[in-house]
Motif scaffolding. Sequence first.
Motif, mmCIF file in Angstrom:
data_model
loop_
_atom_site.group_PDB
_atom_site.id
_atom_site.type_symbol
_atom_site.label_atom_id
_atom_site.label_comp_id
_atom_site.label_asym_id
_atom_site.label_seq_id
_atom_site.Cartn_x
_atom_site.Cartn_y
_atom_site.Cartn_z
ATOM 1 N N UNK A 137 -20.765 -21.073 0.164
ATOM 2 C CA UNK A 137 -22.187 -21.122 0.511
ATOM 3 C C UNK A 137 -22.343 -21.485 1.999
ATOM 4 N N UNK A 197 -20.175 -21.094 4.327
ATOM 5 C CA UNK A 197 -19.643 -20.019 5.174
ATOM 6 C C UNK A 197 -20.660 -18.887 5.321
ATOM 7 N N UNK A 241 -23.898 -19.101 4.977
ATOM 8 C CA UNK A 241 -25.028 -19.606 5.765
ATOM 9 C C UNK A 241 -24.675 -19.657 7.245
ATOM 10 N N UNK A 242 -23.498 -20.177 7.563
ATOM 11 C CA UNK A 242 -23.204 -20.474 8.971
ATOM 12 C C UNK A 242 -22.677 -19.278 9.758
ATOM 13 N N UNK A 243 -22.134 -18.275 9.083
ATOM 14 C CA UNK A 243 -21.595 -17.126 9.821
ATOM 15 C C UNK A 243 -22.728 -16.225 10.297
ATOM 16 N N UNK A 244 -22.752 -15.879 11.576
ATOM 17 C CA UNK A 244 -23.736 -14.896 12.049
ATOM 18 C C UNK A 244 -23.517 -13.574 11.313
ATOM 19 N N UNK A 266 -20.603 -11.407 12.192
ATOM 20 C CA UNK A 266 -19.295 -11.918 11.758
ATOM 21 C C UNK A 266 -19.063 -11.582 10.292
ATOM 22 N N UNK A 290 -16.055 -8.794 8.007
ATOM 23 C CA UNK A 290 -15.154 -9.233 6.929
ATOM 24 C C UNK A 290 -14.615 -8.013 6.171
ATOM 25 N N UNK A 347 -14.577 -13.593 2.268
ATOM 26 C CA UNK A 347 -15.510 -14.378 3.081
ATOM 27 C C UNK A 347 -14.982 -15.806 3.200
ATOM 28 N N UNK A 348 -14.571 -16.368 2.079
ATOM 29 C CA UNK A 348 -14.021 -17.732 2.079
ATOM 30 C C UNK A 348 -12.818 -17.833 3.010
ATOM 31 N N UNK A 349 -11.991 -16.780 3.051
ATOM 32 C CA UNK A 349 -10.796 -16.762 3.907
ATOM 33 C C UNK A 349 -11.130 -16.394 5.353
ATOM 34 N N UNK A 350 -12.353 -15.914 5.599
ATOM 35 C CA UNK A 350 -12.735 -15.388 6.915
ATOM 36 C C UNK A 350 -11.762 -14.306 7.376
ATOM 37 N N UNK A 395 -10.877 -10.626 8.437
ATOM 38 C CA UNK A 395 -11.527 -9.403 8.905
ATOM 39 C C UNK A 395 -10.716 -8.176 8.501
ATOM 40 N N UNK A 419 -3.276 -20.008 5.888
ATOM 41 C CA UNK A 419 -4.690 -20.365 5.881
ATOM 42 C C UNK A 419 -5.257 -20.353 4.462
ATOM 43 N N UNK A 443 -12.940 -27.446 6.567
ATOM 44 C CA UNK A 443 -12.775 -26.094 6.017
ATOM 45 C C UNK A 443 -12.942 -25.039 7.109
ATOM 46 N N UNK A 489 -20.748 -22.470 13.934
ATOM 47 C CA UNK A 489 -20.137 -21.180 14.283
ATOM 48 C C UNK A 489 -20.887 -20.502 15.429
ATOM 49 N N UNK A 503 -30.182 -21.233 11.009
ATOM 50 C CA UNK A 503 -28.838 -21.472 10.481
ATOM 51 C C UNK A 503 -28.461 -22.940 10.559
#
Lengths: 388, 388
Positions: free
Chosen positions: A244, A246, A248-251, A254, A258, A303-306, A308, A362, B245, B306, B362
Amino acid sequence: MKACGLVVEYNPFHHGHQYHVDKARQESNADVIVAVMSGNFLQRGEPAIIDKWQRAQAALQNGVDLVVELPSAWAVQSADFFAAGAIRILQNLQCDSLCFGTDAKQPFDYAKFAQFEKENQRMIDDAFQRIARQNATYSQKMSMVLSELYPEYHAEKDQPNHLLGMGYAREVLCYEKPMRLVPIQRIAASYHSEQFEHPTIASATAIRQGLKQGEAVVDFVPEATQKFLSQTTVDWETFWPYLQYQIISAPLEKLAAIYQMEEGLEYRLKQYVTAADSFADFIKLLKTKRYTQTRLQRLACYVLFQVTKVEMKEAQAHPFIRVLGYRKQGQHYLKEVKKELTLPLIAKFGKKEAQRYGLSLRIDQIYQQGNPQITEQNFRRIPLFIDK
Amino acid sequence: MKACGLVVEYNPFHHGHQYHVDKARQESNADVIVAVMSGNFLQRGEPAIIDKWQRAQAALQNGVDLVVELPSAWAVQSADFFAAGAIRILQNLQCDSLCFGTDAKQPFDYAKFAQFEKENQRMIDDAFQRIARQNATYSQKMSMVLSELYPEYHAEKDQPNHLLGMGYAREVLCYEKPMRLVPIQRIAASYHSEQFEHPTIASATAIRQGLKQGEAVVDFVPEATQKFLSQTTVDWETFWPYLQYQIISAPLEKLAAIYQMEEGLEYRLKQYVTAADSFADFIKLLKTKRYTQTRLQRLACYVLFQVTKVEMKEAQAHPFIRVLGYRKQGQHYLKEVKKELTLPLIAKFGKKEAQRYGLSLRIDQIYQQGNPQITEQNFRRIPLFIDK
């Protein structure tokens, strides 16, 4: 020595798996059983209930001779990638046969089917093109085509093992000495069954479900698994706050980068993330006809792993064999085939490995983040040794 | 109507702030007191103990007529950026005077100092260049230079308010009608004091510290603050699992792109993140002579958000005035100056604002993620109205 390979997840290892290992030894006539096992995240896009070392230990104590890890770049993938990664490792480890459970409705010659498919690729492609516009997913369409062209073909959505078996059969054909295919009819519990129907055998799904509802599962798992299950277990809800956060905070851009983020799915994620109360709720909100639950769960993992698109490709370009543990026979076998291996063999994970296999590291660190009781998964861990 | 501006954080609003508001009204002879307040994350790089609406409410109930938000792109910044953002908003709101607390050791003419600095920029730069190679931080070097060139200048590390005052003085000079500067000598408690020395006035730091140790702080804060402090409060430890995290899961090159990530700091973050047991511990491990605690705390905020270098620049190119609340006089004043405003005025945060001010949204959503009891910070929130 002759080895028989298994492709497994052991989430967790139970009596049905034990039956499968014993049966594999009988039917394959092999000296050692080699299992390639998903790490801390699984094919269906979820974290393992207990960690990879615990699952490997239960397997070694109950008949498997050598357990190596299927790195997450192949494990957390659709059936075809999963099969490709696993078969590559077993072929590299010089396995003579491949034993797999099947839920096919009647005996099926996997090798023959794969051979047919290989020889008729052009015809299959053409037939596929003709129904391209129908409103169905890729696998639904492919299933229609194959049913038409290959009368013995029967594969339904509720036969994931049969489908995986066909995937394995396709993959072994890519190698000079393809493993001999040894299908074993699954007994008692179907893959997805959430019921306890047999006195000692239940599906891993039923066991996890039972645990969640506070039921005793002691009848269905060996002692080693029982011990670990009585300690820390994790599921997607463990990681839900991080997912959640991740999302929210990822633009947006970004999120869009993924792996497997397609067709503006990033907007859907942002849209529903604050409305959902749990991971289960979130997936329910996201689901459409177009996206299956497992597809969305895997996306949630990415997404959890970020991870790409670029990074996943890079990771997949560098497969490796991570040894999780062995019994005496497995250790001997590994010594014997060591010089034949073309993939890097990793028994100890140090600084060099941390750099080279950053994504794997990671993902394990994220798994560890889920609960402080999960022990270190890589550094200073040596292969388990079971003196049997 | 004449307005006096204040630059505040109110973390949380206490009796010392109340004294400051009363004093500002007296000394400035203004009709309304306008406060520009940091949002949910603060200048020193930490989350606010209670949310921006709660802090605004306490301020409105205790003498402030209008509270607007200083967006995080200026609030979570070094003193010069912070001052620039805050002064821009107060000047835009047509404030006639600026009142600020000072911890200068003796009376100091801020306007005169800023004028001197402006007129002698060249000479100051030259002097600065001459000591450029000494082993000291930028602000230490600048302090040396100014002490030499401007005899009344005295600024030490433990005088953050004096330093901020000089920052404000510099900024107002950029405007056609600069606000009149009204410094007020701080009483009783210095900014960083962690002691309770006065019967009813204590620093916000001491109050937060006291709360953490379970002490009663009822003597030092008005009723509204007391009420909110007895509910959910947050600090950096609330966000520590998310920060951890994020540092674990972000690939190195993504960390490197974060705003203010310089000189390979991303490697240090990765190196220490798994070793630290808490945020406090993490900062202790990271700290060197080169990086102050606040610099590292702000960097931790940027990682948590971020926010990249590019995105921060983009956000800073679009300042806005977010109204958090008013009393009757504040509402009248706002109506009066509305047509003069050149910055967008936001009283209701909807879809359009969510798109335009994505970073601010955000950051608030991340704040909300810290605790499920924190209420929605933007959508459907209208300005607070205190009928006084």
